[in-house]
Scaffold this motif. Sequence first.
Motif, short mmCIF file in Angstrom:
data_model
loop_
_atom_site.label_atom_id
_atom_site.label_comp_id
_atom_site.label_asym_id
_atom_site.label_seq_id
_atom_site.Cartn_x
_atom_site.Cartn_y
_atom_site.Cartn_z
N LEU A 47 -19.01 -12.05 11.35
CA LEU A 47 -17.73 -12.04 12.07
C LEU A 47 -17.82 -11.21 13.35
O LEU A 47 -17.10 -11.48 14.32
CB LEU A 47 -16.62 -11.51 11.17
N ALA A 48 -18.72 -10.21 13.36
CA ALA A 48 -18.90 -9.38 14.55
C ALA A 48 -19.96 -9.94 15.49
O ALA A 48 -20.33 -9.28 16.46
CB ALA A 48 -19.28 -7.96 14.13
N SER A 55 -24.05 -22.21 8.18
CA SER A 55 -23.09 -23.31 8.26
C SER A 55 -21.70 -22.76 7.98
O SER A 55 -21.54 -21.64 7.52
CB SER A 55 -23.44 -24.43 7.27
N GLY A 56 -20.70 -23.58 8.27
CA GLY A 56 -19.32 -23.16 8.13
C GLY A 56 -18.73 -22.81 9.49
O GLY A 56 -19.40 -22.92 10.53
N THR A 57 -17.48 -22.40 9.50
CA THR A 57 -16.80 -22.02 10.74
C THR A 57 -16.07 -20.70 10.56
O THR A 57 -15.59 -20.39 9.46
CB THR A 57 -15.78 -23.09 11.18
N ALA A 58 -15.99 -19.94 11.65
CA ALA A 58 -15.27 -18.67 11.61
C ALA A 58 -14.69 -18.38 12.97
O ALA A 58 -15.37 -18.54 13.99
CB ALA A 58 -16.20 -17.53 11.17
N ASP A 64 -14.11 -18.71 18.35
CA ASP A 64 -15.15 -19.13 17.44
C ASP A 64 -16.37 -18.21 17.59
O ASP A 64 -16.87 -18.00 18.70
CB ASP A 64 -15.56 -20.58 17.75
N VAL A 65 -16.85 -17.67 16.47
CA VAL A 65 -17.94 -16.68 16.54
C VAL A 65 -19.25 -17.32 16.98
O VAL A 65 -20.14 -16.61 17.49
CB VAL A 65 -18.14 -15.97 15.18
#
Length: 293
Positions: A47-48, A55-58, A64-65
């Motif tokens: 997240l930082a 994979s995946g989204t954040a 968007d990271v």
Amino acid sequence: MIDARDLRKRYGGSAALDGLDLTVAAGTVHGLLGPNGAGKTTLVRILATLVHLDSGTATVAGHDVHRHPERVRAAIGLVGQHAAVDELLSARQNLVMFGRLSHLGHRAARRRADALLEQFGLTDVGEKPAGRFSGGTRRRLDLAAGMILTPRVLFLDEPTTGLDPHARAEVWTAVRHLAAGGTTVLLTTQYLDEADQLADHVSVMHHGRVIAAGTPAELKGPDRLDVLTTGDPATAAARLGTLGPVTVDGRKVSVAVHDRVAALTLAATLPDVADITVRRPTLDEAFLHLVAA
């Protein structure tokens, strides 16, 4: 403020994150609980923008990271497990240095340093070398350094590990102050009482996934009735079993209760009772139950 969906990260043959979902509301303190190896630090690093996800989204603060890491970094602060301050520099010099590293001008960095010294109760030690500070004072300076640019989101990765109770209380006060000022805080901790004291919402991680989430009160569940018997605990367990599933620990029989009066009335009719207690369960009990399930 933070939204993560189906995050996955592997190191070799091990899955640090295995389909993790997480949502953190703006202006709250969100606690991440989990045993060692649950994936808490990996999640914070992703997240930082310090670690790439597989994979995946954040998104953090709407960015968007993966696609816009520079925008994420401009919106966050990070305080890791180990203090990052220079022990030879004074508290003020440390904060000015962090300000300059964050591209503030010299005057702006000094003004921000003075403001943070006051905000975190460090004015009296502003000219003293950080190496002479107690653990709690040093950690408060570390928190102040993480707030140089007034981040919208602050990541705190086990900020009180190794601190004594007094020092932990100092850090807790500083975190409450940050949250009251509108900063969203994501706090990882192994101290259940810390999450209970600070967090508006808690997510429990295990094996790289969130296995339970809610307020501390929701995770604790209903009150519990404890009956200490001098006779056969099986007798008390059979009677209390009409209220729900019971647990037996030696001569103590416990059951979750939703109606205190009815539960106490039933307990009072049991034979060989030495003590009856109705209490709020602890977050420790809820946590141990969840990770053992």
